[in-house]
Design a protein around this motif. Structure first.
Motif, PDB file in Angstrom:
ATOM      1  N   ASP A 176       0.969  -2.256   6.665  1.00  0.00           N
ATOM      2  CA  ASP A 176       0.380  -1.362   5.665  1.00  0.00           C
ATOM      3  C   ASP A 176       1.423  -1.009   4.610  1.00  0.00           C
ATOM      4  OD1 ASP A 176      -1.979  -1.397   7.054  1.00  0.00           O
ATOM      5  OD2 ASP A 176      -1.911   0.708   7.690  1.00  0.00           O
ATOM      6  N   GLU A 177       1.011  -1.063   3.345  1.00  0.00           N
ATOM      7  CA  GLU A 177       1.893  -0.689   2.236  1.00  0.00           C
ATOM      8  C   GLU A 177       1.496   0.688   1.735  1.00  0.00           C
ATOM      9  OE1 GLU A 177       1.945  -3.748  -0.732  1.00  0.00           O
ATOM     10  OE2 GLU A 177       2.527  -5.288   0.700  1.00  0.00           O
ATOM     11  N   PHE A 178       2.460   1.393   1.159  1.00  0.00           N
ATOM     12  CA  PHE A 178       2.180   2.751   0.700  1.00  0.00           C
ATOM     13  C   PHE A 178       3.066   3.076  -0.490  1.00  0.00           C
ATOM     14  CE2 PHE A 178       5.138   2.682   4.223  1.00  0.00           C
ATOM     15  CZ  PHE A 178       6.250   3.293   3.668  1.00  0.00           C
ATOM     16  N   GLU A 179       2.676   4.113  -1.215  1.00  0.00           N
ATOM     17  CA  GLU A 179       3.456   4.610  -2.344  1.00  0.00           C
ATOM     18  C   GLU A 179       4.007   5.976  -2.004  1.00  0.00           C
ATOM     19  OE1 GLU A 179       1.178   4.599  -5.941  1.00  0.00           O
ATOM     20  OE2 GLU A 179       1.003   2.415  -5.961  1.00  0.00           O
ATOM     21  N   LYS A 180       5.129   6.316  -2.605  1.00  0.00           N
ATOM     22  CA  LYS A 180       5.745   7.626  -2.423  1.00  0.00           C
ATOM     23  C   LYS A 180       4.700   8.711  -2.646  1.00  0.00           C
ATOM     24  CE  LYS A 180       9.349  10.538  -4.365  1.00  0.00           C
ATOM     25  NZ  LYS A 180      10.465  10.627  -5.289  1.00  0.00           N
ATOM     26  N   GLY A 205       7.000   1.743   0.113  1.00  0.00           N
ATOM     27  CA  GLY A 205       7.423   0.771   1.109  1.00  0.00           C
ATOM     28  C   GLY A 205       6.287   0.151   1.878  1.00  0.00           C
ATOM     29  N   GLU A 206       6.679  -0.499   2.984  1.00  0.00           N
ATOM     30  CA  GLU A 206       5.735  -1.176   3.864  1.00  0.00           C
ATOM     31  C   GLU A 206       6.149  -0.900   5.300  1.00  0.00           C
ATOM     32  OE1 GLU A 206       4.625  -5.707   5.290  1.00  0.00           O
ATOM     33  OE2 GLU A 206       5.516  -5.422   3.316  1.00  0.00           O
ATOM     34  N   ILE A 207       5.174  -0.580   6.137  1.00  0.00           N
ATOM     35  CA  ILE A 207       5.461  -0.336   7.554  1.00  0.00           C
ATOM     36  C   ILE A 207       5.752  -1.672   8.229  1.00  0.00           C
ATOM     37  CG2 ILE A 207       4.492   0.466   9.748  1.00  0.00           C
ATOM     38  CD1 ILE A 207       2.796   2.445   7.990  1.00  0.00           C
ATOM     39  N   THR A 208       6.909  -1.766   8.872  1.00  0.00           N
ATOM     40  CA  THR A 208       7.258  -2.997   9.578  1.00  0.00           C
ATOM     41  C   THR A 208       7.101  -2.843  11.089  1.00  0.00           C
ATOM     42  OG1 THR A 208       9.604  -2.385   9.683  1.00  0.00           O
ATOM     43  CG2 THR A 208       8.901  -3.737   7.799  1.00  0.00           C
ATOM     44  N   GLU A 209       7.154  -1.603  11.572  1.00  0.00           N
ATOM     45  CA  GLU A 209       7.023  -1.357  13.010  1.00  0.00           C
ATOM     46  C   GLU A 209       6.493   0.058  13.219  1.00  0.00           C
ATOM     47  OE1 GLU A 209       9.926  -1.334  16.937  1.00  0.00           O
ATOM     48  OE2 GLU A 209      10.684  -2.207  15.081  1.00  0.00           O
ATOM     49  N   VAL A 210       5.646   0.207  14.228  1.00  0.00           N
ATOM     50  CA  VAL A 210       5.068   1.501  14.591  1.00  0.00           C
ATOM     51  C   VAL A 210       5.588   1.861  15.976  1.00  0.00           C
ATOM     52  CG1 VAL A 210       2.885   2.693  15.074  1.00  0.00           C
ATOM     53  CG2 VAL A 210       2.997   1.019  13.224  1.00  0.00           C
ATOM     54  N   TYR A 224       7.898   5.497  12.276  1.00  0.00           N
ATOM     55  CA  TYR A 224       7.777   4.170  11.685  1.00  0.00           C
ATOM     56  C   TYR A 224       9.151   3.581  11.383  1.00  0.00           C
ATOM     57  CZ  TYR A 224       2.995   5.543  10.283  1.00  0.00           C
ATOM     58  OH  TYR A 224       1.687   5.968  10.259  1.00  0.00           O
ATOM     59  N   LYS A 225       9.185   2.253  11.326  1.00  0.00           N
ATOM     60  CA  LYS A 225      10.253   1.532  10.642  1.00  0.00           C
ATOM     61  C   LYS A 225       9.586   1.017   9.371  1.00  0.00           C
ATOM     62  CE  LYS A 225      13.113   1.149  14.367  1.00  0.00           C
ATOM     63  NZ  LYS A 225      14.441   1.624  14.518  1.00  0.00           N
TER      64      LYS A 225
END
Length: 121
Positions: free
Chosen positions: A44-48, A70-75, A97-98
């Motif tokens: 999942d990608e997100f904005e500040k 950023g983008e979530i790389t690990e939960v 998250y990472k």
């Protein structure tokens, strides 16, 4: 590794363009006993400033907001079965998250540990 803090009581431990994100000990104490953590998925990608999850405690529900783009790389899957670990070790094993940071210049808007301690008084 550098650690940054947001006014929403989140911390980011940054190594290169990857950051570990969680809530501060102060936030965990304010929330009380955490009973549920709603997390987004890896990829999942997100904005500040965007909402990236919800932490529910016996007192209230509190949204998590992205401190940077950023983008979530690990939960952290542990939180699904043991949300209370956020109360036990919020700035350690109970990270949320990472993330892969896509705009590192946004880190300049965050506080260092001394600034955060002054912020919470």
């Amino acid at each position: 590794m550098a650690t940054y803090y947001s006014e929403e009581h989140e911390w980011l431990a940054v190594e290169g363009d990857i950051a570990t994100l969680g809530i501060t000990k102060h936030a965990a104490e304010q929330l009380g006993d955490v009973v549920f953590v709603e997390q987004q998925e890896a990829g999942d990608e997100f904005e500040k400033g965007g909402e990236i999850g919800v932490i529910e405690s016996v007192k209230a529900a509190s949204e998590l907001y992205a401190p940077v783009d950023g983008e979530i790389t690990e939960v952290n899957e542990v939180l699904a079965d043991n949300p209370g670990s956020l109360n036990d070790d919020p700035e350690g094993a109970a990270w949320i998250y990472k993330i892969k940071i896509t705009d590192a210049s946004q880190l300049e808007d965050l506080m260092d540990e001394a600034g955060y301690k002054a912020f919470i008084g």
